[in-house]
Design an enzyme around this catalytic site. Structure first.
Site: not given
Length: 286
Positions: A167, A235
């Site tokens: 990811k 983030k």
């Protein structure tokens, strides 16, 4: 299956709804009441808290903003889950957090997988997400039927934490493409070329991508309604940079993309869609 679903936000809400449509009994919990009420209106059940969502479940899914939230909720899932419970954390968090969750879950007889997703809000609504799964193969095979109600590309990529590493790679590529599409728009417009025609050609050639397919027209119109917010991509880029440091590799373009995303956030665009990187590139040229 009886499924507990914790975190019913932009992504989690439609994912839980798709599980209800698939015939599962879904008991959902969120810090806000409204998304729980929406799930109940669609045929799901409202949980009073994490223990209530987990109790009696065959499978539990968490879809939370960041590592600290997962670190807070995961012990409750493990403590209140039955032996043999399947626990899928579909949040995007640090790989080391996923590895720790998997170790602690295994010690309690819970089968944990890290299963972050790509595809944004549209993919969550349409159940066309790409799902990258880390953990034990046996647990992955047991979870596959449920994942099939959420996505179309479902791949076991390795041991615990591997899903989060994939990811991170996804997010650095997505951020880089958004930045380059933004630069292409600025170049076309500054050169007096119709950006719609220009990007239509790019989308049909070797430069084509899912981002160009879905976002080129909204970017040209400067429509940045969030499907995935700059704040969250900021983030995620931090996770990518940290993963590179842990692996001992240099990713210079990733560093530049991370700074571009950080600039968007610093300029007050954190609540906008990550395609709003265009605003940062425009500002560099004014």
């Amino acid at each position: 299956m009886k499924i507990g679903f914790i975190g019913l936000g932009i992504m989690g809400g439609p994912m839980a709804a798709n599980l209800v449509k698939a015939g599962h009994t879904v008991r959902g919990h969120d810090m806000s009441a409204a998304p729980v009420e929406r799930l109940a209106a669609l045929g799901g059940e409202a949980a009073a808290g994490v223990p209530d969502a987990v109790g009696g479940a065959d499978l539990v899914i968490t879809m939370l903003p960041d590592s600290p939230q997962v670190e807070e909720v995961a012990p409750l899932v493990v403590a209140h889950g039955r032996p043999g419970l399947l626990y899928l954390d579909m949040s995007t968090i640090r790989p080391e957090t996923s590895r720790r969750v998997a170790r602690e879950a295994a010690a309690a007889g819970v089968r944990a997988l890290d299963a972050p997703v790509s595809g944004g809000e549209r993919g969550a609504i349409d159940a066309t997400l790409s799902i990258m799964v880390g953990g034990e193969r046996e647990a992955f095979e047991a979870a596959r039927p449920v994942l099939g109600s959420l996505g179309t590309t479902i791949v076991h990529v390795g041991p615990a934490g591997a899903g989060q590493t994939v990811k991170a790679a996804n997010q650095l590529v997505v951020g880089g493409i958004y930045g380059l599409v933004a630069e292409a728009i600025v170049l076309l417009e500054a050169s007096g070329v119709d950006p719609v025609a220009g990007l239509d050609v790019l989308a049909g050639g070797l430069a084509g991508s899912r981002i160009l397919e879905l976002k080129r027209h909204t970017m040209i119109r400067r429509e940045f309604t969030p499907g995935f917010r700059i704040d969250l991509h900021h983030k995620d880029m931090g996770i990518a940079v940290a993963a590179a440091r842990e692996a001992g590799v240099a990713l210079p373009l990733t560093g530049q993309v991370a700074q571009l995303v950080a600039a968007a956030r610093a300029q007050g665009h954190g609540s906008l869609d990550h395609s709003a990187l265009l605003k940062v590139v425009e500002r560099l040229n004014t």
